[in-house]
Scaffold this motif. Structure first.
Motif, PDB file in Angstrom:
ATOM      1  N   PRO D   7       0.881  -1.166   0.000  1.00 24.35           N
ATOM      2  CA  PRO D   7       0.000   0.000   0.000  1.00 24.35           C
ATOM      3  C   PRO D   7       0.912   1.208   0.000  1.00 24.35           C
ATOM      4  O   PRO D   7       0.971   1.958   0.956  1.00 24.35           O
ATOM      5  N   ARG D   8       1.647   1.292  -1.062  1.00 18.43           N
ATOM      6  CA  ARG D   8       2.740   2.253  -1.160  1.00 18.43           C
ATOM      7  C   ARG D   8       2.264   3.684  -1.012  1.00 18.43           C
ATOM      8  O   ARG D   8       2.356   4.496  -1.911  1.00 18.43           O
ATOM      9  N   GLN D   9       1.756   3.953   0.119  1.00 14.77           N
ATOM     10  CA  GLN D   9       1.294   5.313   0.345  1.00 14.77           C
ATOM     11  C   GLN D   9       1.119   5.539   1.832  1.00 14.77           C
ATOM     12  O   GLN D   9       0.924   4.604   2.587  1.00 14.77           O
ATOM     13  N   GLY D  10       1.195   6.774   2.216  1.00 11.26           N
ATOM     14  CA  GLY D  10       0.930   7.160   3.590  1.00 11.26           C
ATOM     15  C   GLY D  10       1.875   6.553   4.593  1.00 11.26           C
ATOM     16  O   GLY D  10       3.046   6.360   4.321  1.00 11.26           O
ATOM     17  N   ARG D  11       1.341   6.228   5.758  1.00 13.84           N
ATOM     18  CA  ARG D  11       2.159   5.790   6.860  1.00 13.84           C
ATOM     19  C   ARG D  11       2.868   4.477   6.559  1.00 13.84           C
ATOM     20  O   ARG D  11       4.019   4.280   6.916  1.00 13.84           O
ATOM     21  N   SER D  12       2.158   3.555   5.892  1.00  7.06           N
ATOM     22  CA  SER D  12       2.753   2.277   5.570  1.00  7.06           C
ATOM     23  C   SER D  12       4.048   2.470   4.804  1.00  7.06           C
ATOM     24  O   SER D  12       5.084   1.870   5.117  1.00  7.06           O
ATOM     25  N   ARG D  13       3.973   3.288   3.815  1.00 13.47           N
ATOM     26  CA  ARG D  13       5.142   3.543   2.996  1.00 13.47           C
ATOM     27  C   ARG D  13       6.298   4.060   3.851  1.00 13.47           C
ATOM     28  O   ARG D  13       7.434   3.625   3.716  1.00 13.47           O
ATOM     29  N   ALA D  18      11.455   3.325   6.572  1.00 13.04           N
ATOM     30  CA  ALA D  18      12.239   3.421   7.803  1.00 13.04           C
ATOM     31  C   ALA D  18      12.955   2.106   8.067  1.00 13.04           C
ATOM     32  O   ALA D  18      14.125   2.080   8.471  1.00 13.04           O
ATOM     33  N   ILE D  19      12.264   1.022   7.852  1.00 13.63           N
ATOM     34  CA  ILE D  19      12.863  -0.294   8.069  1.00 13.63           C
ATOM     35  C   ILE D  19      14.034  -0.508   7.114  1.00 13.63           C
ATOM     36  O   ILE D  19      15.118  -0.947   7.518  1.00 13.63           O
ATOM     37  N   LEU D  20      13.822  -0.159   5.864  1.00 13.68           N
ATOM     38  CA  LEU D  20      14.876  -0.325   4.873  1.00 13.68           C
ATOM     39  C   LEU D  20      16.087   0.552   5.199  1.00 13.68           C
ATOM     40  O   LEU D  20      17.240   0.105   5.112  1.00 13.68           O
ATOM     41  N   GLU D  21      15.810   1.776   5.573  1.00 15.83           N
ATOM     42  CA  GLU D  21      16.912   2.685   5.874  1.00 15.83           C
ATOM     43  C   GLU D  21      17.691   2.213   7.109  1.00 15.83           C
ATOM     44  O   GLU D  21      18.913   2.239   7.134  1.00 15.83           O
ATOM     45  N   LEU D  51       7.448  -4.745  11.991  1.00 13.81           N
ATOM     46  CA  LEU D  51       8.416  -5.132  10.963  1.00 13.81           C
ATOM     47  C   LEU D  51       7.913  -6.351  10.203  1.00 13.81           C
ATOM     48  O   LEU D  51       7.934  -6.390   8.972  1.00 13.81           O
ATOM     49  N   TYR D  52       7.428  -7.318  10.947  1.00 11.54           N
ATOM     50  CA  TYR D  52       6.965  -8.541  10.297  1.00 11.54           C
ATOM     51  C   TYR D  52       5.621  -8.361   9.590  1.00 11.54           C
ATOM     52  O   TYR D  52       5.167  -9.249   8.902  1.00 11.54           O
ATOM     53  N   GLN D  53       5.015  -7.225   9.839  1.00 11.84           N
ATOM     54  CA  GLN D  53       3.780  -6.955   9.114  1.00 11.84           C
ATOM     55  C   GLN D  53       4.111  -6.518   7.682  1.00 11.84           C
ATOM     56  O   GLN D  53       3.333  -6.728   6.757  1.00 11.84           O
ATOM     57  N   TYR D  54       5.286  -5.939   7.541  1.00 13.18           N
ATOM     58  CA  TYR D  54       5.656  -5.423   6.219  1.00 13.18           C
ATOM     59  C   TYR D  54       6.601  -6.342   5.463  1.00 13.18           C
ATOM     60  O   TYR D  54       6.609  -6.355   4.247  1.00 13.18           O
ATOM     61  N   TYR D  55       7.402  -7.091   6.192  1.00  8.82           N
ATOM     62  CA  TYR D  55       8.332  -8.008   5.545  1.00  8.82           C
ATOM     63  C   TYR D  55       8.185  -9.375   6.190  1.00  8.82           C
ATOM     64  O   TYR D  55       8.259  -9.489   7.406  1.00  8.82           O
ATOM     65  N   PRO D  56       8.009 -10.396   5.393  1.00  6.88           N
ATOM     66  CA  PRO D  56       7.725 -11.717   5.948  1.00  6.88           C
ATOM     67  C   PRO D  56       8.926 -12.381   6.587  1.00  6.88           C
ATOM     68  O   PRO D  56       8.775 -13.358   7.321  1.00  6.88           O
ATOM     69  N   SER D  57      10.123 -11.871   6.301  1.00  2.00           N
ATOM     70  CA  SER D  57      11.313 -12.497   6.857  1.00  2.00           C
ATOM     71  C   SER D  57      12.496 -11.560   6.729  1.00  2.00           C
ATOM     72  O   SER D  57      12.444 -10.562   6.011  1.00  2.00           O
ATOM     73  N   LYS D  58      13.535 -11.900   7.413  1.00  2.00           N
ATOM     74  CA  LYS D  58      14.750 -11.102   7.332  1.00  2.00           C
ATOM     75  C   LYS D  58      15.279 -11.101   5.901  1.00  2.00           C
ATOM     76  O   LYS D  58      15.727 -10.066   5.395  1.00  2.00           O
ATOM     77  N   GLU D  59      15.227 -12.247   5.269  1.00  2.00           N
ATOM     78  CA  GLU D  59      15.714 -12.340   3.891  1.00  2.00           C
ATOM     79  C   GLU D  59      14.954 -11.385   2.980  1.00  2.00           C
ATOM     80  O   GLU D  59      15.518 -10.821   2.042  1.00  2.00           O
TER      81      GLU D  59
END
Lengths: 200, 200, 200, 200
Positions: D7-13, D18-21, D51-59
């Motif tokens: 949902p590449r918009q708003g807070r989710s984005r 932030a996680i990526l950075e 974090l796990y809501q946005y990315y399913p795993s560390k990989e």
DNA sequence: TATGAATGAGTGTTCATTCAT
DNA sequence: TATGAATGAACACTCATTCAT
């Protein structure tokens, strides 16, 4: 050495306490030999991961227990000395001795093992300060009654109490009143007081 | 628990002693933490296989050291008590106390560590008997002078000596004469004697 | 980081080698992901205890493998450069390139993985020196032919070789002769030589 | 492997970024060693649950970073090649090289680490396609100028660029202009062009 | 939806002890 | 008898991931 988190409320607090209590029980029952983190976690009904969430290492748990013991002693002694204000020297000492035995009376095996272990460990800052405050408390009491060499006397008094209590526990004694009387005799004797008078 | 063989002569005896001495040094220098069989063997200049030829387990080595300590104490006390025949009570007690401090004076760190460890171990029969003989020795001395409750008194006396010596070592004290004087005060006091008289 | 013992003979030597070979195979087959000490020991047909008798840590095993790779390269390069004495520049470079590919040709997956891992590790002294000696070797060759900026040139040459070899392995290429020709083109081009001449 | 939601918009984005950075920064500062999900979440100012809501795993996080790197490169290369239309071959290649160095120039440590890690991971479909599109881009440029064996040439060119850039970063070089000149020499040489002419 | 307490399989490593040589 | 290589159970501790709140 210090606990990792202290969100001392709710579930966390409970987990923290469960770990400490399980540790205490293991030490009481088996000594250090079987004092392993996995066993602690198991007995606490907690996962090993949770254990490490609250304590950074096995040593930290031990340190927490030891600190707890000293806090207890400090509190007991403080109350005794406070309650002794206005009383004669002999009475004050008697109250001091009784207070010193309290934690031995409550959990003899735990007190015995922890005191033994403490001697083989490098003390963390906080525990060191606790012990110092205990000594200060005793020193202060002696000073109030004009005793000579209060520092050394306090040190020796504590050592004698400790020695007798540890020996009694090691021998399996359980009669705390009997122990108290012998302790009174030793302490009074060391202080040059007449221990043959009627004890309180 | 017992050494595997006691062909107490020749090379075997030497190997046995080397192992014991290496163990003692490790305990003195590093405490139990680094007290490992491989390290003992290495420091003794002996192969790990040979070590196990003379001692069936690590505990057996520790037990031998502890036994050695008690044998030493027994011997020292025995000599003191023997030398005290015909002397007055105060002198006898003084000799007893001095003898009790001998092994602390000789190797303080070792005595400290071994006594601490002993309290956490199940005693083997032989060590138990040694301790009993020590108590009997002290009890006998007290009895000679018509003291009341000799058993308990001996027990407490030993506990007090032990407590003070351990606390002093833990605190890093090295002045054995000073320690002796405080010990004398504690023991004399406990026995109802005047410790303000001139010590020997 | 360094192996623990090198009684490079008999059983010990075999165990040591078995551990290294098992490690190499695991890295080849599964990469670092499953490079665990227990798995290494198992594949080496050796107990985990034996593994730690020869290598003080997992990193030490990796370091040994990496060191081995560099020793191999150093040897190969040394032989090539020695064999190139008296030959023209082009031939000397060709021999250098061929030698550089040798360890990739022998165990491509291993070379690939180790070189990748090395970049993420702090180099131990010995490996650092090995790499330096490799660079010195290449630098010396270039110097013999009066090349400008030999240090930088050697560095870049090694980087180019490395880059091509890694990319080829990653892409699953196996034709080392084809790779050699492209490598020759890259190296000759970088050195300003005509790579369209007939290769050896 | 793919992010869980786009949902590449708003807070989710924002959370995603932030996680990526945070991940990028950890990789830059500490390498993979301390690249743990909890640490990432903490540095991102986000709970581990989120974090796990946005990315399913560390990989998946790592894959996203790698994908980002390639997207960046693709964009830079695309812009360069677009801008090179109508320019002579040498100029086009120069622009290509400069574009290739851009992400190394921007975040050298990150580029270095990610490229290293990528080689040890199974590529996800999307990243694979990105790399293919990059190769297609380079291949297309070469084709425009009638180069032979464009596929292989593009592959090798990319490998050489990669090899030099990685080696330079590993060696701690920071002068991107100097690196560019050496890179130009290597690429021009490989392509049979005269790198001694004046660079742009 | 966000939180963070809880989980537990898995890791590196030690060390008392055995046994083939 | 002496050696020391080999063993493997046991340990402290980590970290990706889940799930009750």
């Amino acid at each position: 050495m210090k606990p990792r988190k202290q969100p001392r409320q709710g579930r966390s607090r409970q987990t923290c306490d469960a770990i400490l209590e399980a540790s205490a029980r293991i030490l009481e029952e088996d000594g250090i030999a079987r004092f392993t983190t996995n066993r602690i976690a198991e007995r606490a009904g907690v996962s090993i991961g949770s254990l490490y969430q609250y304590y950074p290492s096995k040593e930290a748990i031990l340190a927490a227990l030891i600190r707890g013991l000293h806090e207890e002693l400090l509190e007991d002694l403080g109350a005794a000395i406070k309650g002794a204000t206005g009383r004669p020297f002999a009475t004050a000492i008697e109250m001091l001795l009784k207070a010193s035995l309290l934690h031995h009376a409550r959990r003899p095996a735990l007190a015995f093992t922890l005191e033994r272990l403490e001697a083989g460990l490098p003390l963390d800052q906080e525990t060191f300060e606790l012990k110092q405050r205990i000594r200060v408390l005793v020193t202060g009491l002696l000073q109030r009654f004009g005793i000579d060499g209060v520092g050394q006397t306090a040190f020796d008094l504590i050592a004698i109490i400790h020695g007798l209590a540890q020996a009694a526990t090691a021998a399996g004694e359980t009669d705390m009143d009997a122990l108290y009387l012998r302790l009174r005799r030793a302490a009074f004797g060391y202080l040059g007081m007449d221990w043959r008078s009627t004890p309180e």
